[in-house]
Every structure is written in C-alpha cells, then in structure tokens.
Design an enzyme around this catalytic site. Sequence first.
Site, PDB file in Angstrom:
ATOM      1  N   LYS A  45     -73.513  20.213  32.152  1.00  0.00           N
ATOM      2  CA  LYS A  45     -72.601  19.312  32.636  1.00  0.00           C
ATOM      3  C   LYS A  45     -72.212  18.283  31.475  1.00  0.00           C
ATOM      4  CE  LYS A  45     -70.326  18.521  36.392  1.00  0.00           C
ATOM      5  NZ  LYS A  45     -69.779  19.556  37.420  1.00  0.00           N
ATOM      6  N   ASP A  66     -63.922  18.767  36.263  1.00  0.00           N
ATOM      7  CA  ASP A  66     -64.419  18.081  37.386  1.00  0.00           C
ATOM      8  C   ASP A  66     -63.803  16.983  37.693  1.00  0.00           C
ATOM      9  OD1 ASP A  66     -67.566  18.265  38.843  1.00  0.00           O
ATOM     10  OD2 ASP A  66     -67.047  16.303  38.460  1.00  0.00           O
ATOM     11  N   PHE A 101     -58.818  13.583  47.803  1.00  0.00           N
ATOM     12  CA  PHE A 101     -57.537  14.208  47.879  1.00  0.00           C
ATOM     13  C   PHE A 101     -57.111  14.765  46.240  1.00  0.00           C
ATOM     14  CE2 PHE A 101     -54.684  11.005  45.328  1.00  0.00           C
ATOM     15  CZ  PHE A 101     -55.729  10.128  45.334  1.00  0.00           C
ATOM     16  N   ASN A 141     -58.619  17.987  43.719  1.00  0.00           N
ATOM     17  CA  ASN A 141     -58.551  19.391  43.322  1.00  0.00           C
ATOM     18  C   ASN A 141     -59.239  20.131  44.603  1.00  0.00           C
ATOM     19  OD1 ASN A 141     -60.333  21.676  41.851  1.00  0.00           O
ATOM     20  ND2 ASN A 141     -58.307  22.189  41.519  1.00  0.00           N
ATOM     21  N   TRP A 162     -57.822  19.414  48.136  1.00  0.00           N
ATOM     22  CA  TRP A 162     -56.527  20.135  48.093  1.00  0.00           C
ATOM     23  C   TRP A 162     -56.722  21.618  48.565  1.00  0.00           C
ATOM     24  CZ3 TRP A 162     -55.164  23.931  44.183  1.00  0.00           C
ATOM     25  CH2 TRP A 162     -53.912  24.481  44.503  1.00  0.00           C
TER      26      TRP A 162
HETATM   27  P1  NDP Z   1     -60.620  15.211  41.223  1.00  0.00           P
HETATM   28  O1  NDP Z   1     -60.518  14.432  40.178  1.00  0.00           O
HETATM   29  O2  NDP Z   1     -59.475  16.286  41.520  1.00  0.00           O
HETATM   30  O3  NDP Z   1     -60.660  14.596  42.708  1.00  0.00           O
HETATM   31  C1  NDP Z   1     -61.633  13.682  43.022  1.00  0.00           C
HETATM   32  C2  NDP Z   1     -61.771  12.741  44.249  1.00  0.00           C
HETATM   33  O4  NDP Z   1     -62.757  11.992  44.486  1.00  0.00           O
HETATM   34  C3  NDP Z   1     -60.402  12.005  44.206  1.00  0.00           C
HETATM   35  O5  NDP Z   1     -59.825  11.955  45.431  1.00  0.00           O
HETATM   36  C4  NDP Z   1     -61.132  10.826  43.835  1.00  0.00           C
HETATM   37  O6  NDP Z   1     -60.353   9.700  43.812  1.00  0.00           O
HETATM   38  C5  NDP Z   1     -62.297  10.658  44.382  1.00  0.00           C
HETATM   39  N1  NDP Z   1     -63.322  10.052  43.867  1.00  0.00           N
HETATM   40  C6  NDP Z   1     -63.961  10.250  42.401  1.00  0.00           C
HETATM   41  N2  NDP Z   1     -64.865   9.416  42.435  1.00  0.00           N
HETATM   42  C7  NDP Z   1     -64.908   8.344  43.463  1.00  0.00           C
HETATM   43  C8  NDP Z   1     -65.725   7.451  43.700  1.00  0.00           C
HETATM   44  N3  NDP Z   1     -66.661   6.923  42.814  1.00  0.00           N
HETATM   45  N4  NDP Z   1     -65.466   6.966  44.993  1.00  0.00           N
HETATM   46  C9  NDP Z   1     -64.681   7.405  45.797  1.00  0.00           C
HETATM   47  N5  NDP Z   1     -63.762   8.154  45.359  1.00  0.00           N
HETATM   48  C10 NDP Z   1     -64.002   8.826  44.331  1.00  0.00           C
HETATM   49  O7  NDP Z   1     -61.997  16.047  41.167  1.00  0.00           O
HETATM   50  P2  NDP Z   1     -62.490  17.239  42.034  1.00  0.00           P
HETATM   51  O8  NDP Z   1     -61.529  17.491  43.172  1.00  0.00           O
HETATM   52  O9  NDP Z   1     -62.463  18.232  41.078  1.00  0.00           O
HETATM   53  O10 NDP Z   1     -63.975  16.894  42.461  1.00  0.00           O
HETATM   54  C11 NDP Z   1     -64.268  16.370  43.529  1.00  0.00           C
HETATM   55  C12 NDP Z   1     -65.901  16.782  44.081  1.00  0.00           C
HETATM   56  O11 NDP Z   1     -66.063  18.247  44.010  1.00  0.00           O
HETATM   57  C13 NDP Z   1     -67.007  16.124  42.754  1.00  0.00           C
HETATM   58  O12 NDP Z   1     -68.195  16.059  43.392  1.00  0.00           O
HETATM   59  C14 NDP Z   1     -67.023  17.407  41.912  1.00  0.00           C
HETATM   60  O13 NDP Z   1     -68.301  17.342  41.132  1.00  0.00           O
HETATM   61  C15 NDP Z   1     -66.851  18.488  42.979  1.00  0.00           C
HETATM   62  N6  NDP Z   1     -66.802  19.919  42.554  1.00  0.00           N
HETATM   63  C16 NDP Z   1     -65.485  20.184  41.781  1.00  0.00           C
HETATM   64  C17 NDP Z   1     -65.530  21.454  41.290  1.00  0.00           C
HETATM   65  C18 NDP Z   1     -64.204  21.804  40.649  1.00  0.00           C
HETATM   66  O14 NDP Z   1     -64.095  22.996  40.336  1.00  0.00           O
HETATM   67  N7  NDP Z   1     -63.204  20.929  40.321  1.00  0.00           N
HETATM   68  C19 NDP Z   1     -66.239  22.388  41.389  1.00  0.00           C
HETATM   69  C20 NDP Z   1     -67.555  22.123  42.504  1.00  0.00           C
HETATM   70  C21 NDP Z   1     -67.767  20.769  42.911  1.00  0.00           C
HETATM   71  P3  NDP Z   1     -59.939   8.772  42.530  1.00  0.00           P
HETATM   72  O15 NDP Z   1     -59.955   9.683  41.373  1.00  0.00           O
HETATM   73  O16 NDP Z   1     -58.912   7.983  42.845  1.00  0.00           O
HETATM   74  O17 NDP Z   1     -61.238   7.774  42.320  1.00  0.00           O
HETATM   75  O1  2IT Z   2     -69.313  21.169  39.682  1.00  0.00           O
HETATM   76  C1  2IT Z   2     -69.018  22.163  39.366  1.00  0.00           C
HETATM   77  O2  2IT Z   2     -69.447  23.541  39.965  1.00  0.00           O
HETATM   78  C2  2IT Z   2     -67.831  22.248  38.745  1.00  0.00           C
HETATM   79  N1  2IT Z   2     -67.174  21.217  38.294  1.00  0.00           N
HETATM   80  C3  2IT Z   2     -66.999  23.407  38.047  1.00  0.00           C
HETATM   81  C4  2IT Z   2     -67.774  23.856  36.675  1.00  0.00           C
HETATM   82  C5  2IT Z   2     -67.130  25.212  36.201  1.00  0.00           C
HETATM   83  O3  2IT Z   2     -67.784  25.333  35.198  1.00  0.00           O
HETATM   84  O4  2IT Z   2     -66.297  25.805  36.668  1.00  0.00           O
END
Ligand code: NDP
Ligand code: 2IT
Length: 446
Positions: free
Chosen positions: A126, A166, A238, A240, A243
């Site tokens: 990471k 992420d 809200f 990735n 959604w």
């Molecule tokens: P995005 O940046 O697309 O969205 C993150 C969301 O969480 C936003 O709504 C963001 O709001 C909110 N957020 C982030 N930090 C905080 C905080 N400290 N307090 C409150 N709200 C917060 O990220 P992802 O959707 O990609 O990621 C969301 C979660 O999913 C994370 O835990 C990530 O590690 C996990 N994840 C993501 C994967 C991926 O493929 N993208 C895969 C597996 C897990 P704002 O930005 O307005 O703070």
């Molecule tokens: O937490 C996770 O699994 C991710 N942010 C995705 C990692 C990846 O390599 O696709």
Amino acid sequence: MIEKINKFMEGVIARNAGEKEFHQAVHEVAETIIPFMEENPKYVKAKILDRLTEPERTISFRVIWQDDNGEVQINKGYRVEFNSAIGPYKGGLRFHPSVTLSILKFLGFEQILKNSLTTLPMGGGKGGSDFNPKGKSDGEIMRFCQSFMSELFRHIGANTDIPAGDIGVGGREIGYMYGQYKRLRNEFTGVLTGKGREWGGSLMRPEATGYGNVYFAQEMLNSKGDSLKGKTVAVSGFGNVAWGAVQKATELGAKVVTISGPDGYIYDPDGISGEKIEYMLELRATNNDIVSPYAEEFGVEFFPKKRPWEQKVDIALPCATQNELNADDAKKLVENGVICVSEGANMPCTPEAIELFVENKILYAPGKASNAGGVAVSGLEMSQNSLRLGWTSEEVDEKLKQIMKDIHEACVKYGTSSDGYVDYVKGANIAGFVKVADAMLAQGLV
Ligand code: NDP
Ligand code: 2IT
C-alpha cells in the site's frame, strides 16, 4: 490463549510505537490466527506471524510540487511493500491529509490476506501521501502526481509492485502517474491498475469493489435462504466504492436510502437509483468533499454531521473510511433489526462494533473478504495486460462473481462455528493466512 495474544501484541506495539490503526488491524488477525497456529505448530516454529507483521520494505520520500500561485508545496510520500510470498506487491495508493505510516501499514497488512483470498497471485502493499486533493485544480493534481511518480517509479514495476487507486486516487490520478512512469522508463507496461480502458485498463475495474461487496452480501443472504430483493440499505461514503455498491444493490432489487460525506448524510426514502446514481459521479468530480448538494438537487433531507447508521435498514454497507461505524452505531443498527453488514471500506467498523454484530449473530463480513472484488479485478487487469488482450465486461463480471463466491466459500470453510454461525472474520483471516504462510515456509528464511 489470551495471554499469548497479549504478549504477541506487546511486541508489535513496542516495535511499531504509536501506530494505532496498524495495531488494530494486527490485533484482529492475531485473535484468530494465534489459536490456529497453536493447532499447527509449524507456523509457530517458523515465527510466521512475527514475519508477516514486519513489512519486507518501507519506502518513505519527499514530494515537492508547485501550486497554482507559484508557491512551493511539500508532502510526504510512502510505499509499504509488505509481503511478496505469493506474488508481486499489489495494493492501492491513498491521497488524503489523514495518511500516516500507521494507516498505510494497516492497509498493507490487510491487503496481504485480502489478495490471498482472491485466489490470484498477488502479494500485499500500500502507498500514498498526506496530499489533500480537496479544492485542487487539475493542473495541481497533475503536477503532484508527476512529482510523486518521479520518486516511486524506481521502486515499482509490472513484476515487482503494481499500485492502483484508493481514497483520493481514481482514474484521473492513475492516468497522470502512468504517463510519468512511461516517460521515465520509456516502456508501456501494466505497472498500475485502474487504467483507462483505451490504454490497458480493464472493463469493470471502476465498478468492481462496490459490485463485489454487494455480490458478497448476496452470498451471505443466500446462505440463509434470503436475498437483496425488497431490502432497504444504508450506504456510507459517496466515492468510487459507494457508487458501485449503490448501483449493484439497486439493480438486484434493494432500495438504497442513504449516502454520506464528511459533512453528514442524506436520506432518500424513494431510493437512490437512475439519474441519482449518475449524480453521485458529478458530486465526486467537484472535489469539494460534500454530499449535501444531493439534498438540494433531489429535495430530500440532509443530516449535517450525522452518520447514516441511525436509520432503520435491513443492510448496512460502510463504504467511506476506517473506524466510521462504532459501538453506538452498531447498537442502533442491531436495535433497528439489521440483518447484514458488509464492509466496502477497509476496517470501517471498530472492534467493539464487530463484537456487537457477532454477539447478535448478524451476517457480518470484514472488508478483506467483502471488498476484495476491487483488487481481484486489478489482478484480472494484470492478466489482460500480460496477454495483451482485453476481456468483455460480461467476462470480467462473471470472473468477479465467481471470485466473490469462492471467497465466501473459503470463509464458510474456516469460519463456521459448532452452532452453524459463520464467523467471517475468522474464516477470512485463516483462509487468507494459510496460502501465504505455506508459501513463506516453502521459500525459507527470506
Ligand atoms: P473515494 O476517494 O472515491 O471515496 C472515499 C469516500 O470516503 C468519500 O466519500 C470520502 O469523502 C469519504 N472519506 C474519506 N476519508 C474520510 C474521512 N476521514 N472521514 C469521513 N469520510 C471520509 O475512495 P474509495 O471509494 O476508493 O474508497 C472508500 C473505501 O473503500 C476506503 O476505505 C478504501 O480503502 C476502500 N477500498 C477501495 C477500493 C478501490 O478499489 N477503490 C478497494 C477496496 C477498498 P471525502 O473525500 O469527501 O473525504
Ligand atoms: O483496498 C484495496 O483493495 C484497494 N484499494 C484496491 C487495490 C488494488 O490494487 O486494486
């Protein structure tokens, strides 16, 4: 047993002082893995858990860039290359002001077991930065990404370490980082995943984490003869992941009534579907970090500074960030009759919240199992890059579904208690651990 776990944790805490998120992630694993290792002494003798909790390599660097006013800006950059026993390091990059080494080590540690669960050959890693994308112009984002990659490029590679997105890192940021990597190395390889479909990306990668989480929830419900049809769902975040989860849950007949941001949550009793899901993308693209404009746009209620877990729902999908659902939230959900909690985010539920779900025999899935669909499709993107071929959405979705089914089965295999209740935390930890631990044993003291 408790003594053994406490002693092990004392060592972890002493060696990693102050890294509380990392301690939390390790403790959750130690609680189930230490008893398992006691039954399988070969792992104890080889000190597999001690080795697993120490990253193979931690890279920390300086990122200098210039903002639109010409002012010099300095950020921290990191890549934690945690474990490569079963494949090259693989895991996302997070850009958020809250990023510390502790956060990245918790994420990298969980990633080892998550990647193992996907059945694909990927180690764990990471990285990220304390850079805050909020309010930044496109030019600033590009200059930051280029500077970040100007150091990172020498440590990664398609067979060494393959970052992805992420929090704060989506298609746009991957594009800028990929461009800089290509320029510096003069090679077009699959060094990052989450690329655009025209330049080596996989179809379905943007949707994969959220879809995978809903597929996992569906598997849990199916195991009880139930389904998503007609269920009400609370989603947090809200971004990735949120959604994708809203889209797939709606498609499978559920009604999603909440999404949230750091400013609060919206409650939409008619369900978030159709153009409202498209609007989530617009909202995210504004870079403003607020969900409240949804309430004005669609005339629904906004609850400032509150979390969606106070609403009465059947299913909860926390998809925002770590420790966003605590014991009070869990209590409210249980009192309101929640039947299933499936984590889209990484470590969104606190240990006390998880304890309440397990005590009340709620179907509860930890992120390392239920959100593994994202990295799984990253793995499929790597396969397509190696083959120099692209699969159709249907092909990728079919593979994703099968992987989520297999992960569910692995959790049931290792996590079923004598009374039939499936402890998905235990199941995911042991199933993920065995493959990595056996590879480490086979490869000797490296
Ligand atoms: P995005 O940046 O697309 O969205 C993150 C969301 O969480 C936003 O709504 C963001 O709001 C909110 N957020 C982030 N930090 C905080 C905080 N400290 N307090 C409150 N709200 C917060 O990220 P992802 O959707 O990609 O990621 C969301 C979660 O999913 C994370 O835990 C990530 O590690 C996990 N994840 C993501 C994967 C991926 O493929 N993208 C895969 C597996 C897990 P704002 O930005 O307005 O703070
Ligand atoms: O937490 C996770 O699994 C991710 N942010 C995705 C990692 C990846 O390599 O696709």
